[in-house]
Scaffold this motif. Sequence first.
Motif, PDB file in Angstrom:
ATOM      1  N   LEU A 213       4.331   4.687   3.980  1.00 32.46           N
ATOM      2  CA  LEU A 213       5.073   3.480   3.610  1.00 32.46           C
ATOM      3  C   LEU A 213       5.558   3.552   2.168  1.00 32.46           C
ATOM      4  O   LEU A 213       6.708   3.188   1.864  1.00 32.46           O
ATOM      5  CB  LEU A 213       4.193   2.243   3.802  1.00 32.46           C
ATOM      6  N   SER A 214       4.722   4.030   1.280  1.00 31.10           N
ATOM      7  CA  SER A 214       5.122   4.177  -0.123  1.00 31.10           C
ATOM      8  C   SER A 214       6.268   5.171  -0.262  1.00 31.10           C
ATOM      9  O   SER A 214       7.190   4.967  -1.059  1.00 31.10           O
ATOM     10  CB  SER A 214       3.932   4.643  -0.968  1.00 31.10           C
ATOM     11  N   ALA A 215       6.209   6.248   0.535  1.00 24.40           N
ATOM     12  CA  ALA A 215       7.272   7.252   0.496  1.00 24.40           C
ATOM     13  C   ALA A 215       8.607   6.668   0.944  1.00 24.40           C
ATOM     14  O   ALA A 215       9.662   7.020   0.405  1.00 24.40           O
ATOM     15  CB  ALA A 215       6.888   8.442   1.374  1.00 24.40           C
ATOM     16  N   TRP A 216       8.577   5.801   1.949  1.00 24.57           N
ATOM     17  CA  TRP A 216       9.812   5.162   2.414  1.00 24.57           C
ATOM     18  C   TRP A 216      10.298   4.105   1.436  1.00 24.57           C
ATOM     19  O   TRP A 216      11.493   3.895   1.265  1.00 24.57           O
ATOM     20  CB  TRP A 216       9.582   4.514   3.784  1.00 24.57           C
ATOM     21  N   GLY A 275      16.788  -2.413 -13.054  1.00 22.48           N
ATOM     22  CA  GLY A 275      16.675  -1.060 -12.503  1.00 22.48           C
ATOM     23  C   GLY A 275      15.415  -0.361 -12.969  1.00 22.48           C
ATOM     24  O   GLY A 275      14.750   0.336 -12.198  1.00 22.48           O
ATOM     25  N   ALA A 276      15.056  -0.572 -14.251  1.00 15.30           N
ATOM     26  CA  ALA A 276      13.824   0.022 -14.782  1.00 15.30           C
ATOM     27  C   ALA A 276      12.597  -0.583 -14.121  1.00 15.30           C
ATOM     28  O   ALA A 276      11.630   0.128 -13.812  1.00 15.30           O
ATOM     29  CB  ALA A 276      13.772  -0.174 -16.294  1.00 15.30           C
ATOM     30  N   LEU A 277      12.633  -1.888 -13.873  1.00 10.17           N
ATOM     31  CA  LEU A 277      11.507  -2.540 -13.198  1.00 10.17           C
ATOM     32  C   LEU A 277      11.371  -2.032 -11.765  1.00 10.17           C
ATOM     33  O   LEU A 277      10.248  -1.793 -11.287  1.00 10.17           O
ATOM     34  CB  LEU A 277      11.706  -4.057 -13.207  1.00 10.17           C
ATOM     35  N   GLY A 278      12.489  -1.872 -11.077  1.00  7.13           N
ATOM     36  CA  GLY A 278      12.438  -1.340  -9.718  1.00  7.13           C
ATOM     37  C   GLY A 278      11.921   0.086  -9.691  1.00  7.13           C
ATOM     38  O   GLY A 278      11.096   0.447  -8.839  1.00  7.13           O
ATOM     39  N   GLY A 279      12.377   0.905 -10.638  1.00  7.07           N
ATOM     40  CA  GLY A 279      11.881   2.275 -10.724  1.00  7.07           C
ATOM     41  C   GLY A 279      10.403   2.327 -11.059  1.00  7.07           C
ATOM     42  O   GLY A 279       9.653   3.132 -10.497  1.00  7.07           O
ATOM     43  N   GLY A 280       9.975   1.451 -11.980  1.00  8.83           N
ATOM     44  CA  GLY A 280       8.550   1.387 -12.316  1.00  8.83           C
ATOM     45  C   GLY A 280       7.712   0.986 -11.118  1.00  8.83           C
ATOM     46  O   GLY A 280       6.607   1.519 -10.911  1.00  8.83           O
ATOM     47  N   ALA A 281       8.233   0.047 -10.320  1.00 12.00           N
ATOM     48  CA  ALA A 281       7.520  -0.362  -9.100  1.00 12.00           C
ATOM     49  C   ALA A 281       7.426   0.798  -8.113  1.00 12.00           C
ATOM     50  O   ALA A 281       6.414   0.955  -7.418  1.00 12.00           O
ATOM     51  CB  ALA A 281       8.233  -1.552  -8.455  1.00 12.00           C
ATOM     52  N   ALA A 282       8.465   1.637  -8.066  1.00 14.05           N
ATOM     53  CA  ALA A 282       8.442   2.799  -7.173  1.00 14.05           C
ATOM     54  C   ALA A 282       7.344   3.780  -7.583  1.00 14.05           C
ATOM     55  O   ALA A 282       6.631   4.330  -6.734  1.00 14.05           O
ATOM     56  CB  ALA A 282       9.806   3.495  -7.185  1.00 14.05           C
ATOM     57  N   VAL A 283       7.232   4.009  -8.872  1.00 14.12           N
ATOM     58  CA  VAL A 283       6.161   4.888  -9.362  1.00 14.12           C
ATOM     59  C   VAL A 283       4.797   4.275  -9.055  1.00 14.12           C
ATOM     60  O   VAL A 283       3.862   4.972  -8.634  1.00 14.12           O
ATOM     61  CB  VAL A 283       6.318   5.131 -10.877  1.00 14.12           C
ATOM     62  N   LEU A 284       4.688   2.966  -9.221  1.00 16.57           N
ATOM     63  CA  LEU A 284       3.423   2.281  -8.977  1.00 16.57           C
ATOM     64  C   LEU A 284       2.992   2.396  -7.514  1.00 16.57           C
ATOM     65  O   LEU A 284       1.824   2.715  -7.230  1.00 16.57           O
ATOM     66  CB  LEU A 284       3.544   0.816  -9.372  1.00 16.57           C
ATOM     67  N   VAL A 285       3.920   2.140  -6.584  1.00 17.27           N
ATOM     68  CA  VAL A 285       3.532   2.154  -5.168  1.00 17.27           C
ATOM     69  C   VAL A 285       3.134   3.551  -4.705  1.00 17.27           C
ATOM     70  O   VAL A 285       2.425   3.694  -3.704  1.00 17.27           O
ATOM     71  CB  VAL A 285       4.657   1.607  -4.254  1.00 17.27           C
ATOM     72  N   SER A 286       3.584   4.573  -5.425  1.00 18.98           N
ATOM     73  CA  SER A 286       3.209   5.933  -5.030  1.00 18.98           C
ATOM     74  C   SER A 286       1.713   6.185  -5.205  1.00 18.98           C
ATOM     75  O   SER A 286       1.178   7.152  -4.661  1.00 18.98           O
ATOM     76  CB  SER A 286       4.015   6.962  -5.838  1.00 18.98           C
ATOM     77  N   TYR A 287       1.048   5.321  -5.967  1.00 21.63           N
ATOM     78  CA  TYR A 287      -0.393   5.452  -6.185  1.00 21.63           C
ATOM     79  C   TYR A 287      -1.198   4.391  -5.439  1.00 21.63           C
ATOM     80  O   TYR A 287      -2.425   4.362  -5.539  1.00 21.63           O
ATOM     81  CB  TYR A 287      -0.708   5.341  -7.684  1.00 21.63           C
ATOM     82  N   LEU A 288      -0.519   3.521  -4.686  1.00 23.87           N
ATOM     83  CA  LEU A 288      -1.192   2.414  -4.031  1.00 23.87           C
ATOM     84  C   LEU A 288      -1.451   2.699  -2.559  1.00 23.87           C
ATOM     85  O   LEU A 288      -0.836   3.593  -1.963  1.00 23.87           O
ATOM     86  CB  LEU A 288      -0.343   1.143  -4.161  1.00 23.87           C
ATOM     87  N   SER A 289      -2.331   1.921  -1.968  1.00 23.71           N
ATOM     88  CA  SER A 289      -2.602   2.028  -0.535  1.00 23.71           C
ATOM     89  C   SER A 289      -1.428   1.465   0.252  1.00 23.71           C
ATOM     90  O   SER A 289      -0.556   0.775  -0.296  1.00 23.71           O
ATOM     91  CB  SER A 289      -3.876   1.249  -0.184  1.00 23.71           C
ATOM     92  N   ALA A 290      -1.415   1.728   1.548  1.00 21.38           N
ATOM     93  CA  ALA A 290      -0.318   1.260   2.395  1.00 21.38           C
ATOM     94  C   ALA A 290      -0.254  -0.267   2.422  1.00 21.38           C
ATOM     95  O   ALA A 290       0.833  -0.853   2.412  1.00 21.38           O
ATOM     96  CB  ALA A 290      -0.484   1.806   3.815  1.00 21.38           C
ATOM     97  N   LEU A 291      -1.402  -0.913   2.440  1.00 20.61           N
ATOM     98  CA  LEU A 291      -1.428  -2.374   2.485  1.00 20.61           C
ATOM     99  C   LEU A 291      -0.827  -2.974   1.221  1.00 20.61           C
ATOM    100  O   LEU A 291       0.006  -3.887   1.283  1.00 20.61           O
ATOM    101  CB  LEU A 291      -2.861  -2.869   2.668  1.00 20.61           C
ATOM    102  N   VAL A 292      -1.241  -2.456   0.068  1.00 22.26           N
ATOM    103  CA  VAL A 292      -0.712  -2.980  -1.196  1.00 22.26           C
ATOM    104  C   VAL A 292       0.770  -2.641  -1.329  1.00 22.26           C
ATOM    105  O   VAL A 292       1.563  -3.451  -1.826  1.00 22.26           O
ATOM    106  CB  VAL A 292      -1.506  -2.423  -2.387  1.00 22.26           C
TER     107      VAL A 292
END
Length: 327
Positions: A213-216, A275-292
């Motif tokens: 999910l994070s990858a998508w 755009g920076a906030l969205g990119g930062g969120a993308a980096v963040l979700v790459s370290y999170l569980s599927a639920l989060v």
Amino acid sequence: MAAGLLAFFIALFASLMLVVPVRALALRVGMVDLPGPRKVHLTPIPLLGGLAMYAAVVIALLFGILDDRGLLHHQVKLFVAMPLAAAILLVSGIRAQVFSVLVGGRSGDFLDAVLTVVWVVGITASFSILDHMDGLCAGVAAMASVFFAMLAYLNGQTLVTTLAAAVLGGAAGFLRWNFKPAKIFMGDSGAMFLGYLMATLGLKLRLENSNQLSAWLAPILILGVTIFDTTLVTISRSRRGLLPFATPGKDHAAHRLSNLGLGHRGAVLTLYVLGALGGGAAVLVSYLSALVAFLVGALALGIIFAGVAYLERAPYERQTRKTSAAS
């Protein structure tokens, strides 16, 4: 640079396709190179290959000229040029990997092919209509490239990192001359090429150490600004009985933010920050569980629609119903 690379892809695809009819023509009229003692081939080989290359180059040059002169109809770009660009990726083996994971089999592969076309056309078109303020399109692309490069580097994707870094350099260098007051415009061919590269980076990015999910979700978050702007324009124009990609107007997110008091530069810089906030969120979700990651995705979707609802009430210049090159 952008226009030149766009011409490359057009010529590449045209050459690949034109060789087939040209080869058939050569065989029909007998234009073949016969075997002989000084030849390495053992059977007659069709000539006229140069005709296919010549025609491909002419088509690429003609497309670029017509596009930037405003003579190429928007429907040709939307329903012909952009799907053909997506087909190039599919032929190259670059495609979405969503339904092949969820469904599997041939049906999954087919749905992924459809999703690839929708993604490429959607992102390319979104950047095409994003080029409506000095520095906006190039800056948003540069910001997205930063996070594509970062995530690709963190996941060991050297080629994707290199491509993202190259796009960042090209867009940032151009931004020096395109930020308000602009000394040069990229033209629709440049904006579409940036969109095509963004779509390609989104398809190529692989988060090997993250959940599916994070990858998508990561590419969607990185390109959240242009997805938000396109959503706003689509909903707003559809509600007014206008064709979203066929009716140009000053009703984009940047226009509305500017009219709210931020001004031209303030509106553009605000979208850079988003755009920076969205990119930062993308980096963040790459370290999170599927639920989060799911909760982050739901929050992002809520923010998009809340932003659309808010900016819908902001002042903007209303356009009349007419069909022309979209923006």
